[in-house]
Design an enzyme around this catalytic site. Structure first.
Site, mmCIF file in Angstrom:
data_model
loop_
_atom_site.group_PDB
_atom_site.id
_atom_site.type_symbol
_atom_site.label_atom_id
_atom_site.label_comp_id
_atom_site.label_asym_id
_atom_site.label_seq_id
_atom_site.Cartn_x
_atom_site.Cartn_y
_atom_site.Cartn_z
ATOM 1 N N GLU A 57 0.840 -1.203 0.000
ATOM 2 C CA GLU A 57 0.000 0.000 0.000
ATOM 3 C C GLU A 57 0.868 1.244 0.000
ATOM 4 O O GLU A 57 0.575 2.234 -0.665
ATOM 5 C CB GLU A 57 -0.931 -0.009 1.222
ATOM 6 C CG GLU A 57 -2.122 -0.960 1.111
ATOM 7 C CD GLU A 57 -1.753 -2.428 1.176
ATOM 8 O OE1 GLU A 57 -0.649 -2.745 1.679
ATOM 9 O OE2 GLU A 57 -2.543 -3.271 0.722
ATOM 10 N N HIS A 126 -11.632 -5.746 8.080
ATOM 11 C CA HIS A 126 -12.272 -5.531 6.774
ATOM 12 C C HIS A 126 -13.529 -4.684 6.946
ATOM 13 O O HIS A 126 -14.460 -4.775 6.152
ATOM 14 C CB HIS A 126 -12.642 -6.865 6.108
ATOM 15 C CG HIS A 126 -11.471 -7.706 5.686
ATOM 16 N ND1 HIS A 126 -10.768 -8.482 6.554
ATOM 17 C CD2 HIS A 126 -10.850 -7.860 4.481
ATOM 18 C CE1 HIS A 126 -9.792 -9.106 5.910
ATOM 19 N NE2 HIS A 126 -9.814 -8.746 4.653
#
Ligand SMILES: Cc1ncc(C[n+]2csc(CCOP(=O)(O)OP(=O)(O)O)c2C)c(N)n1
Ligand SMILES: Cc1ncc(C[n+]2csc(CCOP(=O)(O)OP(=O)(O)O)c2C)c(N)n1
Ligand SMILES: [Mg+2]
Ligand SMILES: [Mg+2]
Lengths: 319, 345, 345, 319
Positions: A57, A126
């Site tokens: 990321e 999540h």
């Protein structure tokens, strides 16, 4: 169209018109993204414009910034907002501060897309709603749609802004609703909130996944509520908020992020700073609790109609 | 003239160009050393807030700079003033930044040593080390995508090789086969940590872990540095993919003007000693017959004169207007910042 | 008995122990494959929320597990159920986690595949990949500091080698010479990205960039895997420093039950095909004379029986009490959480 | 003793008593830390207990967590809070959530020390006040002292807490003030604020570097202010805040971090949520602006006595 399709078709439309737009992220190419938001785009625009990246990321965001400072308009995707934190230094110290540290000589026009929030039983990692981290960071513009129409208009406006935008997609609403979405390129103005519903007795300020929940609650229960869908979380639209608060004198804020230093805190503070004399009641917050996000008990974590109505009742009864 | 004569002429001209390049490089070394000492002294006198000296890294930087061309873009780090001077950044730009004054290109916003010189293809310096490296990868992509000539150089210290950003950038540059030259100025120290405690391999060897070419150079000798840098640059320029170039050099003083190296290091190379890259380079160039003592003295004296003059001149520039603090956060000023400006000013 | 006889006896016993070890390993492979298929099927039926299949990585994990000892500590990743079963984690613990029910050791808080089994020396699984690796380094330090026996194993996928955490952990483990075995289960894919696009070198070779030993093993053959794993483990255990062990294996299905590999991959290894590690291992063990068809059938049937029984049993356990959502944020509950619990429940 | 000496001697005292305490960070050993906070400790306790690490904040924090889960009590130092963001994923997703995700089977007793805030002309990247990022993160305890006495007491309490503490050291106050600091081991309770001054007409809530500035402003100007030094930013001490607000009915919050979603937002929201009926005036915030931190104009960035008095006047005059 649902929200996934709206975002996909907006990217498609904008990419067709502007070859400086480049998508990059994990599994966004062949696979079309784990939520299928970029489905078909690599086939259409090739591997140079829809880039499957290695698993970093930090690298995705850093590379996107490096493209943006050199004339491209990258649209990095972070697969789940929960995974954005290794890129936090790039976001806070590079993306948000580049214009400032170079006195405008170098700018970072990009749109960082990422799904956020609960609704898919994703548990701790999540389901996070991390908008506060971005809203607190000067230099970032933070946007979140609550329906397909706004998703398209906000995304289009974000791509034209010329500054870095954190584009938060409420994954719970990805396939929640189908709507007519105009084919042409239109914009939903950044920095402006939307009245999701007009009413006189109470102001409910919310955004993202909580918009339908709030609307359903007040409609089912016949509450005469003014419901504001913020759409832009930074900078906040103080005008729309003020007008409504001065009208109703009763305010609550609803979001799924944890309460402490969630958006509700800033909105509440802004209101009591500048229009406390209009208030008939406390400013209430209905939010996720200050705990990590649980898998099996997700339904208890997310604010629901009952909690919203509890707060509405409290506000309306207060005197 | 026949073909052979043309070739011969070209050779002679090239030789002359190369000679001038070396002399120019050496001149930039002297100028930057002079500037460095001036700023360090001024900082002790309270005339400058802070500085990260560059002494000891001149040959490494300028040797590389000699191998670069105008189109190349640089993600520099805080110690790269010598390279900037060599690439033509005027002393005024450096000094205005050091003073953080009204004429500073970045409105006095960053600490000294964090320059902006976009017009000279330098991309600006954040303090968190190595965080420019991933940007260099993205910019290289943009250059290739736009079919533009030129490579992208990203420089950093030995300590910076331990950062997350180094790893992500190296891997991505290799995976996408982009024209990035990762330039590690290994001065043997990261503030107080010797490179032997930073990592257990030579830094240039880390290139292999990414499937990338690695080069190692003697960064204390400009001539030698230039030679190896040219190989690395040629590799990247030819489209063979990114490369990592490590230059061994010295930090001939404290990490910054806030640092006291006597706490941790006894072997600081002294100004003018025989390990000093200026001395090493000077000797090399003398041996090559390119310079003599007279020229060196002239360059040194002229450097001192210019540096003193510019320093005194830019020192007089007043600080930025407080108003400027609120600019450039966004392209369009937000109501919040406007309101805050109203409250504060 | 004389010295020679003792040696001979020891040899015989060792041989017997090794034989049993192999048979036990194979049994765990069968059990975990059976469990995997059961959960995948149940997920399709809506009886389970999510799962990351482990099919294809059994030999790699169990081959390593065979080389470990009781004192060793594991920072596992989400696909390490086979290794957990082999190390004695009961089916109930796995299934309770998969259901996220009241008996789950972590109170149903994480998605399936994120197990907690601290009593079996497993250190729990976060979703952000490779982020356990730096923790493994710290824990290895603690073990050494306390003069405790045992090494620390940190497992991860091929994609995870691109993460910042991989780099920081590898470098620190090497710099501090700590007993960490970095175990890369290279199944060739990170969701949809083939490892060739993930990085331009073989993963085990990255060890060198950190001054660390690297090992590569055939993770499809438990016997072969065990042999190489033993070398890597011995290296780490002997105090020679950390090592990186790469096992080549397969992901014999989707990344997770939410994934559709037909979008990106045509070459998924089929259950029971001749590349299936169970088939490869079975053949190897047969050739070694350790198992026969009869035994295999018996193990398979018994596995199915046990898995079905336990699955049905644990499925009945009710969900956690909503009250539990508010526990374990801090050692001492804060007034804020108390208040929020009051509002929500 | 100044604050640097107080922290140094506390670490020394605690390390002498408990060999599970391990310090790690960049330049903390031989060099004694860039602010000299760990000076002399490596000489005394050796390289195994005062560890000079490679240059990776992610690695420092991750390694510290790995020590903490296995019986040690690490004290990682991040050289400047501005550089903590590559470790943000370790902090948010590992440190803060370990107890929760393992239902208490694994815990993370550690104290992450880091200097923060302005006052040394550090510009964009050596002056940040990032406390909001941590306070918003459930699972973290966030502490900041404003004087040497509290620094010792809070550090000692933090080391005994058993959960991860973000210990923010206001670098502006490192050498600001000398105080008598008792030699023995004492604790300043975490979660409790301190009355820095008693008064009846206005409540000023602040912490860290702003405490002396606020005190000086109100004393010079003869304001009858109740001044609260929060000391613990998470969890906030709502009791002390409530009592004061109910007494004065006029509240302001002062901090150097940017206003948007700074601590002032949460404190303001908490107050208007539960005691709005006690307020005679808006809740005001005197904070750093929502811009990056400038080098040369630092004095304009940081809230000063003038800005504090402007807000005091506004509050006292409001009716
Ligand atoms: C991410 C980050 N961590 C810490 C620091 C503080 N710091 C500034 S320079 C430095 C050492 C850098 O060493 P090296 O990369 O070798 O460069 P050098 O200063 O030796 O040229 C450190 C730790 C920083 N700037 N950025
Ligand atoms: C930091 C982070 N980014 C993204 C993800 C989403 N994600 C989950 S698994 C995965 C692929 C991991 O691949 P690999 O490391 O090879 O392990 P495998 O799943 O193949 O066993 C990704 C991208 C994640 N979990 N963590
Ligand atoms: Mg160095
Ligand atoms: Mg994989």
């Amino acid at each position: 169209m649902n929200m996934v399709q709206a975002i996909n078709s907006t990217l498609d439309m904008k990419m067709a018109a502007d070859d400086s737009i480049i998508l990059l992220g994990e599994d966004i190419g062949k696979d079309g993204g784990v939520f299928r938001v970029t489905d078909g785009l690599q086939g259409k625009y090739g591997q140079q414009r829809v880039i499957d990246t290695p698993l970093t990321e930090l690298g995705i965001v850093g590379m996107a910034i490096g493209m943006a400072v050199y004339g491209l308009k990258p649209v990095p995707e972070i697969q789940f907002q929960d995974f954005i934190y290794t890129a936090m230094d790039q976001i806070i110290n590079q993306m948000a501060k580049m214009r400032y540290r170079t006195a405008g000589k170098i700018t970072v026009p990009l749109v960082l897309r990422t799904p956020y929030g609960g609704g898919i039983r994703g548990g701790l990692y999540h389901s996070q709603s991390g908008e506060s981290y971005f809203v607190h960071t000067a230099g970032l513009t933070v946007v979140t749609p609550s329906n397909p129409y706004d998703a398209k208009g906000l995304l289009s406006a974000s791509l034209d802004l010329g500054d870095p935008v954190i584009f938060l997609e409420p994954k719970k609403l990805y396939r929640f609703q189908k709507m007519e979405v105009p084919e042409n390129d239109y914009k939903v103005e950044i920095g402006k909130a939307r009245k999701a519903r007009e009413g006189d007795s109470i102001t409910i300020i919310t955004y993202g996944s909580m918009v339908p929940t709030v609307l359903s609650a007040v409609e089912k229960n016949g509450v005469d509520a003014d419901v504001i869908d913020l759409m832009t979380l930074s900078p906040l639209d103080i005008g729309t908020i003020s007008t409504s608060v001065k009208k109703t004198g009763r305010v609550m804020i609803v979001h799924e992020a944890p309460r402490t230093l969630g958006m509700g805190a800033e909105i509440s503070a802004m209101i009591s700073e500048r229009m406390i004399e209009y208030l008939y009641a406390p400013i209430l917050r209905v939010t996720g609790p200050d705990t990590p996000f649980p898998y099996r008990l997700e339904d208890h974590y997310l604010p629901d109609e009952k909690r919203i109505m509890d707060a509405v009742d409290k506000l309306l009864k207060f005197r | 003239m026949g073909k052979k004569e043309v070739e011969k002429m070209t050779e002679v001209i090239n030789e002359q160009v190369e000679k001038e390049k070396h002399i120019r490089g050496f001149g930039a070394m002297i100028l930057s050393r002079t500037l460095d000492k001036k700023i360090i002294t001024a900082q002790r006198q309270g005339r400058v807030g802070f500085y990260t000296p560059t002494m000891g890294q001149e040959a490494a930087q300028i040797g590389l700079s000699m191998a670069l061309s105008k189109d190349d873009l640089l993600y520099e780090y805080y110690r790269d003033v010598p390279m900037m001077l060599h690439r033509g950044v005027p002393l005024e730009i450096v000094l205005n930044q050091v003073f953080g004054n009204r004429d500073d290109l970045a409105k006095g916003r960053q600490m000294p040593s964090h320059l902006v010189a976009r017009d000279y293809n330098f991309m600006s310096v954040p303090s968190p080390v190595a965080t420019n490296l991933p940007l260099a990868v993205g910019t290289a992509f943009a250059k290739v995508y736009r079919h533009e000539p030129g490579i992208v150089v990203a420089s950093f210290g030995d300590g910076s090789s331990s950062t997350p950003d180094f790893h992500s950038a190296m891997n991505m540059a290799a995976v996408f086969n982009l024209p990035v030259l990762f330039f590690c100025e290994n001065n043997g120290l990261a503030i107080s940590l010797p490179v032997e405690k930073q990592t257990k391999t030579e830094i240039w060897k880390k290139a292999e872990a990414y499937g990338m070419a690695g080069f190692k150079a003697d960064g204390n000798n400009m001539v030698e540095m230039y030679r190896v840098a040219q190989q690395a640059v040629d590799h990247v320029r030819s489209g063979k993919g990114p490369a990592l170039l490590e230059a061994r050099c010295f930090r001939m003083g404290p990490h910054s003007t806030s640092d006291d190296p006597s706490k941790y290091e006894s072997d600081i190379v002294q100004d003018g000693s025989d390990r000093d890259p200026i001395v090493v380079t000077q000797n090399a160039l003398k041996a090559m017959g390119l310079i003599n003592d007279q020229l060196v003295d002239k360059v040194k004296n002229e450097s001192i004169r210019i540096v003193n003059e510019k320093f005194d001149q830019q020192e007089k520039v007043p600080p930025p207007d407080p108003e400027t603090m609120f600019q450039d956060v966004y392209g369009n000023e937000t109501w919040i910042i406007k309101e805050e400006r109203g409250e504060i000013l």
